[in-house]
Design an enzyme around this catalytic site. Structure first.
Site, PDB file in Angstrom:
ATOM      1  N   TRP A 178       0.854  -1.196   0.000  1.00 36.80           N
ATOM      2  CA  TRP A 178       0.000   0.000   0.000  1.00 36.80           C
ATOM      3  C   TRP A 178       0.890   1.246   0.000  1.00 36.80           C
ATOM      4  CZ3 TRP A 178      -2.794  -4.239   0.640  1.00 36.80           C
ATOM      5  CH2 TRP A 178      -4.167  -4.190   0.394  1.00 36.80           C
TER       6      TRP A 178
ATOM      7  N   ASP B  19     -11.093   5.270   4.613  1.00 32.26           N
ATOM      8  CA  ASP B  19     -12.062   4.646   3.721  1.00 32.26           C
ATOM      9  C   ASP B  19     -13.532   4.967   4.007  1.00 32.26           C
ATOM     10  OD1 ASP B  19      -9.528   3.530   3.477  1.00 32.26           O
ATOM     11  OD2 ASP B  19     -10.259   1.504   3.123  1.00 32.26           O
TER      12      ASP B  19
ATOM     13  N   GLU C 200      -3.987  -2.293  14.287  1.00 36.33           N
ATOM     14  CA  GLU C 200      -4.283  -1.378  13.171  1.00 36.33           C
ATOM     15  C   GLU C 200      -4.879  -0.070  13.704  1.00 36.33           C
ATOM     16  OE1 GLU C 200      -7.073  -3.007  10.370  1.00 36.33           O
ATOM     17  OE2 GLU C 200      -6.636  -1.492   8.850  1.00 36.33           O
TER      18      GLU C 200
END
Ligand code: GLC
Length: 434
Positions: free
Chosen positions: A44, A177, A401
């Site tokens: 990414w 997102d 995360e």
């Protein structure tokens, strides 16, 4: 506001530093890192730039390799894609066959399959920081990458800069997102004809921590929309229902241009064009200012409306290099509303969801950007609070995360590269001491 950094002690700090290095090596696939095994098995874009920042603490050569691999995936038009699919992995959806970008990158051997969209351009900023760690060896590597950073920034300015702020064509580009920032724009179209598909993310992580199906349908619809137009920027800009000016993109590009200009000075490259970009972005940032929320906010370029969002991206203006303090009251309110700073979305909003990804949880990488900018702008207490909370979260709950802003519970994927990277490069009490 309180400083709640746990007093870790040397042994614990060393153990956490060692664990962070272990995670970075674990996620190293040879020349690039994956964000975490399973959930995100490819390279990414902005994750890699953060990874370089972490590697610089213990292996500067490897830090440069990470950035070089990232920038080698640059398309001929200057765009650096958000995912590079180096090696096929059926555990991730949507893979290369869904993006259909063959031939879009431009000619040349060794082109890696990629997505057709980008992500926040933090690479030049971290290249500059990697270079600071070892300027003698770093300058040659920086010099070699300089034209690629320049081309990437020029692509943003030429294709995405509308009224000075940077537009995204897909929520995934923002790196946030499912932030509520995109809700109105996403509700503005129906994902008709998207067809059947199987998500893979929810087989790795609890569905309560992930975007909803309504979001996912639209994510895929937008991919199909741009694919049908051959990933042609002008066609997408003219026809897509989704085009939103984003504070993350705008402020990271502003900062990356400032860092690139510092690099230009050292390398003896011309600065004039970059200075023009910074001025344009500064004017553009003003179009994101929402007087109603007292913070920078996403703005739907189709309707002209602000999203009404106070998010962690709302406080990146200082990272971008803005000096004004208008957002300070909003920041103080948000810091008082969460146990752990900085929640990704306003805890006092009905849209806040403390587990669901970018609608509430704390993200270490955003904390690093926001806190570093605040410290530079003289907001010392706020910067220290955010760093202390990041230390507490990682020390108590590991390199997750993201984290629940009230309980601190680790969420999403574990053994995460960029959480380890910001620990090594910034949060760890040992960072900046050598
Ligand atoms: C998610 C995040 C994005 C990140 C990616 C890989 O999609 O929202 O910011 O780059 O995961 O970690």
């Amino acid at each position: 506001m309180r400083d709640m950094a746990p007093d870790l002690g040397q042994e614990k700090i060393q153990a956490l530093d060692a664990e962070a290095q272990r995670i970075m090596k674990l996620n190293d696939r040879g020349g690039y890192t994956v964000p975490t095994a399973g959930l995100y098995p490819y390279q990414w874009n902005w994750d890699s730039a953060f990874a370089a920042f972490g590697f610089a603490r213990f292996d500067p050569g490897r830090a440069w390799t990470e950035l070089e691999t990232l920038m080698a995936g640059q398309w001929a038009n200057g765009m650096v894609p958000h995912i590079q699919f180096h090696r096929a992995d059926p555990g991730y959806f949507p893979g290369p066959e869904v993006w259909g970008t063959e031939g879009c990158a431009g000619k040349g051997p060794g082109r890696v399959a990629s997505s057709g969209i980008t992500q926040p351009p933090v690479a030049a900023s971290f290249a500059w920081r990697v270079c600071q760690r070892d300027p003698v060896a770093g300058e040659a590597r920086l010099k070699a990458l300089f034209p690629r950073f320049l081309a990437m920034h020029r692509w943003f300015i030429d294709t995405r800069c509308e009224s000075g702020a940077v537009a995204i064509t897909h929520p995934w580009e923002s790196g946030r997102d499912n932030a509520p920032d995109w809700d109105d724009a996403m509700a503005g179209f129906e994902p008709d004809g998207v067809g059947p598909y199987t998500r893979r993310d929810t087989s790795h992580v609890d569905a309560r921590m992930r975007p909803t199906k309504a979001d996912y349908d639209r994510y895929l619809w937008l991919v199909q929309f741009a694919r049908k137009r051959g990933w042609d920027e002008a066609a997408v800009a003219a026809e897509s229902p989704f085009r939103v000016a984003d504070p993350t993109m705008t402020f990271t590009l502003m900062r990356a241009c400032r860092d690139l200009r510092k690099a230009a000075r050292v390398l003896g490259e011309p600065e004039g064009e970059i200075t023009g970009w910074i001025e344009r972005l500064e004017a553009g940032a003003e179009t994101l200012w929402n007087p109603e929320t007292g913070a920078h906010d996403a703005r739907d370029l189709r309707t002209g409306q602000h999203a009404g969002s106070v998010s962690n991206a709302s406080f990146l203006g200082w990272w971008g290099g803005l000096e004004d303090r208008r957002a300070l009251p909003a920041l103080t309110r948000i810091l008082d509303a969460a146990k752990y700073a900085l929640p990704s979305f306003d805890p006092q909003s009905p849209k806040h969801d403390r587990l669901r990804y970018w609608r509430g949880p704390v993200w270490g990488v955003m904390n690093m950007l926001a806190s570093t900018g605040m410290a530079e702008a003289g907001l010392t207490a706020e910067a220290a609070r955010i760093r202390a909370d990041t230390i507490a979260l990682i020390a108590r709950h590991g390199f997750a995360e993201y984290f629940d802003p009230q309980e601190g519970t680790p969420a999403g994927g574990g053994a995460f590269t960029w959480t380890a990277a910001i620990w090594l490069g910034w949060a760890s009490p040992s960072a900046g001491k050598e």
